[in-house]
Design a protein around this motif. Structure first.
Motif, PDB file in Angstrom:
ATOM      1  N   ALA A   1     -10.659 -11.351  -2.932  1.00 22.49           N
ATOM      2  CA  ALA A   1      -9.944 -10.132  -2.532  1.00 22.49           C
ATOM      3  C   ALA A   1     -10.778  -9.309  -1.554  1.00 22.49           C
ATOM      4  O   ALA A   1     -10.248  -8.771  -0.579  1.00 22.49           O
ATOM      5  CB  ALA A   1      -9.591  -9.298  -3.762  1.00 22.49           C
ATOM      6  N   ALA A   2     -12.074  -9.215  -1.793  1.00 16.90           N
ATOM      7  CA  ALA A   2     -12.947  -8.452  -0.889  1.00 16.90           C
ATOM      8  C   ALA A   2     -13.028  -9.110   0.489  1.00 16.90           C
ATOM      9  O   ALA A   2     -12.970  -8.420   1.514  1.00 16.90           O
ATOM     10  CB  ALA A   2     -14.347  -8.324  -1.497  1.00 16.90           C
TER      11      ALA A   2
ATOM     12  N   ALA B   1      -9.699  -8.522   2.271  1.00 12.42           N
ATOM     13  CA  ALA B   1      -9.599  -7.136   2.749  1.00 12.42           C
ATOM     14  C   ALA B   1     -10.478  -6.924   3.975  1.00 12.42           C
ATOM     15  O   ALA B   1     -10.067  -6.254   4.927  1.00 12.42           O
ATOM     16  CB  ALA B   1      -9.998  -6.167   1.638  1.00 12.42           C
ATOM     17  N   ALA B   2     -11.670  -7.512   3.973  1.00 15.67           N
ATOM     18  CA  ALA B   2     -12.567  -7.369   5.122  1.00 15.67           C
ATOM     19  C   ALA B   2     -11.976  -8.017   6.372  1.00 15.67           C
ATOM     20  O   ALA B   2     -12.034  -7.445   7.471  1.00 15.67           O
ATOM     21  CB  ALA B   2     -13.933  -7.967   4.801  1.00 15.67           C
ATOM     22  N   LEU B   3     -11.396  -9.206   6.216  1.00 14.67           N
ATOM     23  CA  LEU B   3     -10.761  -9.860   7.359  1.00 14.67           C
ATOM     24  C   LEU B   3      -9.562  -9.065   7.863  1.00 14.67           C
ATOM     25  O   LEU B   3      -9.342  -8.955   9.068  1.00 14.67           O
ATOM     26  CB  LEU B   3     -10.334 -11.286   6.995  1.00 14.67           C
ATOM     27  N   SER B   4      -8.787  -8.502   6.940  1.00 15.95           N
ATOM     28  CA  SER B   4      -7.650  -7.670   7.338  1.00 15.95           C
ATOM     29  C   SER B   4      -8.114  -6.439   8.099  1.00 15.95           C
ATOM     30  O   SER B   4      -7.503  -6.040   9.092  1.00 15.95           O
ATOM     31  CB  SER B   4      -6.848  -7.238   6.108  1.00 15.95           C
TER      32      SER B   4
ATOM     33  N   PHE C   1      -5.382 -16.337   1.166  1.00 16.07           N
ATOM     34  CA  PHE C   1      -6.413 -15.982   0.198  1.00 16.07           C
ATOM     35  C   PHE C   1      -5.820 -15.809  -1.200  1.00 16.07           C
ATOM     36  O   PHE C   1      -6.490 -16.097  -2.190  1.00 16.07           O
ATOM     37  CB  PHE C   1      -7.171 -14.735   0.651  1.00 16.07           C
ATOM     38  N   ALA C   2      -4.575 -15.358  -1.300  1.00 16.93           N
ATOM     39  CA  ALA C   2      -3.934 -15.260  -2.615  1.00 16.93           C
ATOM     40  C   ALA C   2      -3.700 -16.653  -3.198  1.00 16.93           C
ATOM     41  O   ALA C   2      -3.885 -16.867  -4.398  1.00 16.93           O
ATOM     42  CB  ALA C   2      -2.612 -14.516  -2.510  1.00 16.93           C
TER      43      ALA C   2
ATOM     44  N   GLY D   1      -6.699  -6.278  -5.993  1.00 15.71           N
ATOM     45  CA  GLY D   1      -7.788  -7.168  -6.399  1.00 15.71           C
ATOM     46  C   GLY D   1      -8.469  -6.682  -7.660  1.00 15.71           C
ATOM     47  O   GLY D   1      -8.774  -7.469  -8.563  1.00 15.71           O
ATOM     48  N   LEU D   2      -8.696  -5.391  -7.735  1.00 12.37           N
ATOM     49  CA  LEU D   2      -9.307  -4.824  -8.943  1.00 12.37           C
ATOM     50  C   LEU D   2      -8.376  -4.938 -10.141  1.00 12.37           C
ATOM     51  O   LEU D   2      -8.822  -5.205 -11.257  1.00 12.37           O
ATOM     52  CB  LEU D   2      -9.709  -3.373  -8.694  1.00 12.37           C
TER      53      LEU D   2
END
Length: 114
Positions: free
Chosen positions: A13-14, A17-20, A45-46, A96-97
């Motif tokens: 998830a991290a 998010a970084a790529l997004s 990624f999901a 993600g959390l």
């Protein structure tokens, strides 16, 4: 299974998010192009998270929501590429959390007793 000594769902998830967020810097992309790229990143990624965690449903739902948010922001609202990426990064971080507490690695990392 652990990635970098951490739980896979949170690490993936991290990274997603970084790529997004990286896509949100634009690099000459339109909001629609950025939204499509972010949606693909979220979905891929999901799928990776769903493949290495159990149960599959929370991870699959997270990816569906993240991809839908990216596509909605890109095609449903008049927002910039930066907003699409930032919005998706926030959604991925929160989901993600939330997902992390509902899934476990598919292959346990601790030996069983006995």
């Amino acid at each position: 299974m652990k990635i970098f000594g951490r739980e896979p769902a949170l690490i993936i998830a991290a990274i997603s998010a970084a790529l997004s967020l990286l896509v949100s810097f634009g690099f000459g992309l339109s909001a629609e192009q950025a939204g499509a790229i972010v949606a693909v990143i979220s979905a891929v990624f999901a799928a990776a998270t769903a493949a290495i965690t159990r149960p599959i449903a929370p991870s699959a739902f997270t990816g569906l929501v993240a991809a839908a948010v990216a596509l909605l922001a890109a095609y449903g609202m008049n927002v910039s590429a930066e907003t699409v990426g930032a919005l998706n990064a926030v959604v991925l971080a929160i989901l993600g959390l939330m997902t992390r507490g509902q899934v476990t690695p598919a292959k346990p990392t601790t030996p069983t007793a006995g």
